[in-house]
Motif scaffolding. Structure first.
Motif, PDB file in Angstrom:
ATOM      1  N   HIS A  99       0.843  -1.183   0.000  1.00  0.00           N
ATOM      2  CA  HIS A  99       0.000   0.000   0.000  1.00  0.00           C
ATOM      3  C   HIS A  99       0.885   1.241   0.000  1.00  0.00           C
ATOM      4  N   TYR A 100       0.539   2.206  -0.855  1.00  0.00           N
ATOM      5  CA  TYR A 100       1.317   3.433  -0.966  1.00  0.00           C
ATOM      6  C   TYR A 100       0.508   4.623  -0.462  1.00  0.00           C
ATOM      7  N   CYS A 101       1.186   5.496   0.272  1.00  0.00           N
ATOM      8  CA  CYS A 101       0.536   6.686   0.834  1.00  0.00           C
ATOM      9  C   CYS A 101       1.091   7.972   0.240  1.00  0.00           C
ATOM     10  N   ALA A 102       1.967   7.852  -0.744  1.00  0.00           N
ATOM     11  CA  ALA A 102       2.586   9.024  -1.345  1.00  0.00           C
ATOM     12  C   ALA A 102       1.566   9.824  -2.148  1.00  0.00           C
ATOM     13  N   ASP A 103       1.882  11.084  -2.405  1.00  0.00           N
ATOM     14  CA  ASP A 103       1.013  11.941  -3.219  1.00  0.00           C
ATOM     15  C   ASP A 103       1.095  11.563  -4.688  1.00  0.00           C
ATOM     16  N   LEU A 104       2.268  11.087  -5.103  1.00  0.00           N
ATOM     17  CA  LEU A 104       2.489  10.754  -6.503  1.00  0.00           C
ATOM     18  C   LEU A 104       3.290   9.459  -6.599  1.00  0.00           C
ATOM     19  N   ILE A 105       2.782   8.501  -7.389  1.00  0.00           N
ATOM     20  CA  ILE A 105       3.451   7.230  -7.634  1.00  0.00           C
ATOM     21  C   ILE A 105       3.833   7.163  -9.105  1.00  0.00           C
ATOM     22  N   ILE A 106       5.098   6.818  -9.375  1.00  0.00           N
ATOM     23  CA  ILE A 106       5.544   6.641 -10.756  1.00  0.00           C
ATOM     24  C   ILE A 106       6.094   5.230 -10.919  1.00  0.00           C
ATOM     25  N   ASN A 107       5.537   4.492 -11.860  1.00  0.00           N
ATOM     26  CA  ASN A 107       6.036   3.172 -12.229  1.00  0.00           C
ATOM     27  C   ASN A 107       6.209   3.182 -13.738  1.00  0.00           C
ATOM     28  N   GLN A 108       7.448   3.244 -14.184  1.00  0.00           N
ATOM     29  CA  GLN A 108       7.746   3.428 -15.603  1.00  0.00           C
ATOM     30  C   GLN A 108       7.853   2.131 -16.391  1.00  0.00           C
ATOM     31  N   ASN A 109       7.645   0.996 -15.739  1.00  0.00           N
ATOM     32  CA  ASN A 109       7.890  -0.292 -16.372  1.00  0.00           C
ATOM     33  C   ASN A 109       6.805  -0.684 -17.378  1.00  0.00           C
ATOM     34  N   ILE A 110       7.187  -1.532 -18.312  1.00  0.00           N
ATOM     35  CA  ILE A 110       6.237  -2.033 -19.308  1.00  0.00           C
ATOM     36  C   ILE A 110       5.127  -2.816 -18.606  1.00  0.00           C
ATOM     37  N   GLY A 111       3.893  -2.494 -18.916  1.00  0.00           N
ATOM     38  CA  GLY A 111       2.752  -3.164 -18.312  1.00  0.00           C
ATOM     39  C   GLY A 111       2.327  -2.585 -16.984  1.00  0.00           C
ATOM     40  N   ALA A 112       3.057  -1.591 -16.479  1.00  0.00           N
ATOM     41  CA  ALA A 112       2.739  -1.013 -15.167  1.00  0.00           C
ATOM     42  C   ALA A 112       1.370  -0.350 -15.143  1.00  0.00           C
ATOM     43  N   GLU A 113       0.929   0.115 -16.293  1.00  0.00           N
ATOM     44  CA  GLU A 113      -0.370   0.782 -16.367  1.00  0.00           C
ATOM     45  C   GLU A 113      -1.535  -0.186 -16.188  1.00  0.00           C
ATOM     46  N   HIS A 114      -1.255  -1.477 -16.292  1.00  0.00           N
ATOM     47  CA  HIS A 114      -2.306  -2.480 -16.147  1.00  0.00           C
ATOM     48  C   HIS A 114      -2.359  -3.086 -14.751  1.00  0.00           C
ATOM     49  N   LEU A 115      -1.454  -2.695 -13.877  1.00  0.00           N
ATOM     50  CA  LEU A 115      -1.437  -3.228 -12.524  1.00  0.00           C
ATOM     51  C   LEU A 115      -2.494  -2.557 -11.657  1.00  0.00           C
ATOM     52  N   SER A 116      -2.868  -3.225 -10.600  1.00  0.00           N
ATOM     53  CA  SER A 116      -3.806  -2.669  -9.624  1.00  0.00           C
ATOM     54  C   SER A 116      -3.010  -2.159  -8.430  1.00  0.00           C
ATOM     55  N   TYR A 117      -3.195  -0.899  -8.077  1.00  0.00           N
ATOM     56  CA  TYR A 117      -2.421  -0.276  -7.010  1.00  0.00           C
ATOM     57  C   TYR A 117      -3.294   0.008  -5.793  1.00  0.00           C
ATOM     58  N   SER A 118      -2.743  -0.276  -4.623  1.00  0.00           N
ATOM     59  CA  SER A 118      -3.413   0.057  -3.365  1.00  0.00           C
ATOM     60  C   SER A 118      -2.853   1.388  -2.892  1.00  0.00           C
ATOM     61  N   VAL A 119      -3.672   2.439  -2.991  1.00  0.00           N
ATOM     62  CA  VAL A 119      -3.199   3.785  -2.674  1.00  0.00           C
ATOM     63  C   VAL A 119      -4.278   4.549  -1.912  1.00  0.00           C
ATOM     64  N   GLU A 120      -3.901   5.728  -1.445  1.00  0.00           N
ATOM     65  CA  GLU A 120      -4.841   6.616  -0.788  1.00  0.00           C
ATOM     66  C   GLU A 120      -5.675   7.369  -1.829  1.00  0.00           C
ATOM     67  N   PRO A 121      -6.837   7.913  -1.444  1.00  0.00           N
ATOM     68  CA  PRO A 121      -7.696   8.621  -2.408  1.00  0.00           C
ATOM     69  C   PRO A 121      -7.009   9.805  -3.083  1.00  0.00           C
ATOM     70  N   TYR A 122      -6.049  10.418  -2.402  1.00  0.00           N
ATOM     71  CA  TYR A 122      -5.385  11.600  -2.942  1.00  0.00           C
ATOM     72  C   TYR A 122      -4.211  11.249  -3.863  1.00  0.00           C
ATOM     73  N   THR A 123      -3.816   9.979  -3.900  1.00  0.00           N
ATOM     74  CA  THR A 123      -2.619   9.585  -4.646  1.00  0.00           C
ATOM     75  C   THR A 123      -2.852   9.624  -6.150  1.00  0.00           C
ATOM     76  N   LYS A 124      -1.919  10.230  -6.869  1.00  0.00           N
ATOM     77  CA  LYS A 124      -1.956  10.238  -8.329  1.00  0.00           C
ATOM     78  C   LYS A 124      -0.954   9.208  -8.833  1.00  0.00           C
ATOM     79  N   ILE A 125      -1.361   8.398  -9.813  1.00  0.00           N
ATOM     80  CA  ILE A 125      -0.502   7.339 -10.344  1.00  0.00           C
ATOM     81  C   ILE A 125      -0.135   7.651 -11.796  1.00  0.00           C
TER      82      ILE A 125
END
Length: 209
Positions: free
Chosen positions: A131-157
């Motif tokens: 689970h991530y609590c950061a304001d901004l999460i960056i995952n630059q890897n191939i296929g990262a856009e298809h993953l499901s992320y556990s984040v806070e409501p304010y987090t931008k991915i």
């Protein structure tokens, strides 16, 4: 870019990076942060870099970019409490607008406590297994856009290769002006990450760079 747009409300252009390098974990996190630091430095942000690495070659790489380097007074063996206290002291003394963290050993509580101090937080990640609590999460890897992320409501991915972080020499590379001479065999180094184990390979690679 989306990264600059997210950070454009800065009153002071001061950003603090946090990443480590060693024979055990390699130096991919530091190099990735160096690349992002180049990008932000080129956009007139003041870059500070906090690390537990004491390898002079690693530190020189960062200093050569004009980054202000802060070496944490800590043994490399991970100690959350001591590491956080050292890093928080640096962050508070700088009054950083954003903190950027890259490393799998930084857990959710590290994020929570940094945000509790009032800092805006960016995490660079490779997985979505916590689970991530950061304001901004960056995952630059191939296929990262298809993953499901556990984040806070304010987090931008920002996920996927569209948000790749490239060092300046690659970001500015113009293939149209690069031609290989006939009958030549270029030497190409491909690095896939990983660590060098208990050897001093890190020093050997850096000494030949």
């Amino acid at each position: 870019s989306d990264i600059i747009a997210t950070m454009q409300n800065l009153k002071k252009e001061k950003i603090l990076f946090r990443a480590d390098a060693s024979d055990e974990i390699g130096m991919g996190h530091v190099i990735r942060m160096l690349a992002l630091g180049q990008f932000l430095s080129d956009n007139n942000y003041e870059i500070h870099f906090a690390t537990r690495s004491t390898n002079e070659s690693v530190l020189d790489l960062l200093k050569d970019e004009g980054f202000i380097v802060h070496v944490l007074k800590s043994e490399f063996a991970w100690n959350f409490k001591h590491d956080f206290e050292c890093f928080a002291e640096i962050a508070k003394s700088l009054g950083s607008n954003w903190i950027v963290i890259d490393g799998s050993h930084f857990e959710e509580k590290y994020e929570l406590q940094m945000r509790a101090l009032g800092f805006k937080l960016m995490r660079i990640v490779d997985f979505s297994d916590q689970h991530y609590c950061a304001d901004l999460i960056i995952n630059q890897n191939i296929g990262a856009e298809h993953l499901s992320y556990s984040v806070e409501p304010y987090t931008k991915i920002l996920a996927g290769p569209a948000y790749r972080i490239l060092r300046r020499e690659f970001a500015n590379f113009d293939s149209s002006n690069t031609k290989l001479k006939a009958n030549t065999k270029p030497n190409i180094l491909v690095s896939l990450g990983g660590s060098s184990g208990p050897t001093s390979l890190l020093n050997e690679v850096l000494s030949q760079a």
